[in-house]
Design a protein around this motif. Structure first.
Motif, PDB file in Angstrom:
ATOM      1  N   TYR A  64      -9.923   3.890   6.903  1.00 48.88           N
ATOM      2  CA  TYR A  64      -9.769   3.194   5.626  1.00 48.88           C
ATOM      3  C   TYR A  64     -11.111   2.599   5.218  1.00 48.88           C
ATOM      4  O   TYR A  64     -11.903   2.206   6.082  1.00 48.88           O
ATOM      5  N   THR A  65     -11.345   2.500   3.899  1.00 48.65           N
ATOM      6  CA  THR A  65     -12.496   1.746   3.409  1.00 48.65           C
ATOM      7  C   THR A  65     -11.970   0.611   2.539  1.00 48.65           C
ATOM      8  O   THR A  65     -10.878   0.702   1.976  1.00 48.65           O
ATOM      9  N   THR A  66     -12.758  -0.453   2.470  1.00 51.12           N
ATOM     10  CA  THR A  66     -12.358  -1.616   1.678  1.00 51.12           C
ATOM     11  C   THR A  66     -12.467  -1.284   0.193  1.00 51.12           C
ATOM     12  O   THR A  66     -13.434  -0.655  -0.234  1.00 51.12           O
ATOM     13  N   SER A  67     -11.476  -1.700  -0.580  1.00 45.33           N
ATOM     14  CA  SER A  67     -11.496  -1.448  -2.027  1.00 45.33           C
ATOM     15  C   SER A  67     -12.615  -2.260  -2.681  1.00 45.33           C
ATOM     16  O   SER A  67     -13.125  -3.223  -2.096  1.00 45.33           O
ATOM     17  N   GLU A  68     -12.994  -1.869  -3.903  1.00 51.17           N
ATOM     18  CA  GLU A  68     -14.099  -2.549  -4.598  1.00 51.17           C
ATOM     19  C   GLU A  68     -13.845  -4.032  -4.771  1.00 51.17           C
ATOM     20  O   GLU A  68     -14.755  -4.842  -4.633  1.00 51.17           O
ATOM     21  N   SER A  71      -9.580  -6.604  -1.939  1.00 52.22           N
ATOM     22  CA  SER A  71      -8.232  -7.118  -1.660  1.00 52.22           C
ATOM     23  C   SER A  71      -7.382  -6.141  -0.853  1.00 52.22           C
ATOM     24  O   SER A  71      -6.313  -6.483  -0.364  1.00 52.22           O
ATOM     25  N   SER A  72      -7.851  -4.899  -0.721  1.00 51.20           N
ATOM     26  CA  SER A  72      -7.052  -3.903  -0.005  1.00 51.20           C
ATOM     27  C   SER A  72      -7.954  -2.911   0.728  1.00 51.20           C
ATOM     28  O   SER A  72      -9.171  -2.897   0.533  1.00 51.20           O
ATOM     29  N   ILE A  73      -7.317  -2.098   1.575  1.00 47.01           N
ATOM     30  CA  ILE A  73      -8.026  -0.991   2.233  1.00 47.01           C
ATOM     31  C   ILE A  73      -7.363   0.309   1.792  1.00 47.01           C
ATOM     32  O   ILE A  73      -6.154   0.349   1.584  1.00 47.01           O
ATOM     33  N   ILE A  87      -3.437   6.249   1.005  1.00 47.37           N
ATOM     34  CA  ILE A  87      -2.610   5.109   1.386  1.00 47.37           C
ATOM     35  C   ILE A  87      -3.415   3.864   1.037  1.00 47.37           C
ATOM     36  O   ILE A  87      -4.571   3.732   1.449  1.00 47.37           O
ATOM     37  N   LYS A  88      -2.828   2.959   0.270  1.00 48.19           N
ATOM     38  CA  LYS A  88      -3.511   1.717  -0.100  1.00 48.19           C
ATOM     39  C   LYS A  88      -2.705   0.554   0.463  1.00 48.19           C
ATOM     40  O   LYS A  88      -1.524   0.418   0.185  1.00 48.19           O
ATOM     41  N   LEU A  89      -3.352  -0.251   1.301  1.00 50.62           N
ATOM     42  CA  LEU A  89      -2.672  -1.362   1.961  1.00 50.62           C
ATOM     43  C   LEU A  89      -3.349  -2.680   1.609  1.00 50.62           C
ATOM     44  O   LEU A  89      -4.583  -2.765   1.615  1.00 50.62           O
TER      45      LEU A  89
END
Length: 200
Positions: A64-68, A71-73, A87-89
């Motif tokens: 996973y990478t951190t969203s811009e 707040s999510s990965i 998949i966004k968590l």
């Protein structure tokens, strides 16, 4: 190739343990070198994902990478899932990878369905069963580590998650140490990608 990692070698004592550790380290170094030698991080991670799974004796892996907005990965690489939908968590205790991201700590879980084991990390921690229910896959063991970088080495860049040990056993302490090293390598690779001209 995986013959070196057979459990019976461990039973022989220190010499066998050392040779096991050495073999693992060499393979980890080879994966690390491949990640460092490329400019296209996404491509190489996809490329080495099979090697990583083999090295850790894992059935599946997700990076996973951190969203811009932080707040999510979001999943960048996932093996074993035919769906290309990311998949966004949320970075929260609502999932294991989210918890790892939130607390910036690595986790070695014997059985993700064991609520008592999860409570040792946090009373609010739950395993997101929806993905298993959708795919018919049964997750059990998980090895999860935060990918930390930045100037201080504490900025969350992503999470690596290894799923199900092929031997059906908990991931070993060797795997434990290895995933932390691998996360450091991925952090450097992610940072290089961020600094590239035109990088998103």
């Amino acid at each position: 190739m995986s013959a070196v990692l057979e459990p019976k070698a461990q039973a022989g004592g220190n010499v066998a343990d050392m040779s096991l550790k050495l073999a693992f380290s060499k393979k980890l170094q080879a994966v690390t070198n491949r990640i460092h030698s490329t400019t296209n991080v996404d491509e190489i991670i996809l490329d080495v994902s099979r090697d990583i799974c083999q090295l850790f004796e894992a059935d599946r892996m997700t990076v996973y990478t951190t969203s811009e907005d932080g707040s999510s990965i979001v999943s960048k690489v996932k093996t074993g899932l035919n769906s290309f939908k990311d998949i966004k968590l949320p970075i929260s205790e609502s999932s294991l990878a989210g918890y790892c991201a939130l607390n910036k700590r690595h986790m070695n879980i014997r059985d993700v369905y064991d609520d008592n084991e999860l409570r040792q990390y946090s009373p609010n921690l739950t395993f997101l069963k929806a993905v298993d229910q959708r795919t018919g896959y049964r997750s059990k063991q998980m090895l999860i580590a935060p990918i930390l970088g930045g100037e201080s080495g504490t900025d969350l860049m992503g999470v690596i998650q290894l799923i199900n040990n092929l031997a059906g056993q908990p991931f070993s302490s060797l795997h434990d140490e290895g995933v932390v090293e691998l996360a450091k390598t991925l952090a450097i690779a992610f940072r290089v990608r961020q600094q590239m001209p035109g990088a998103v």
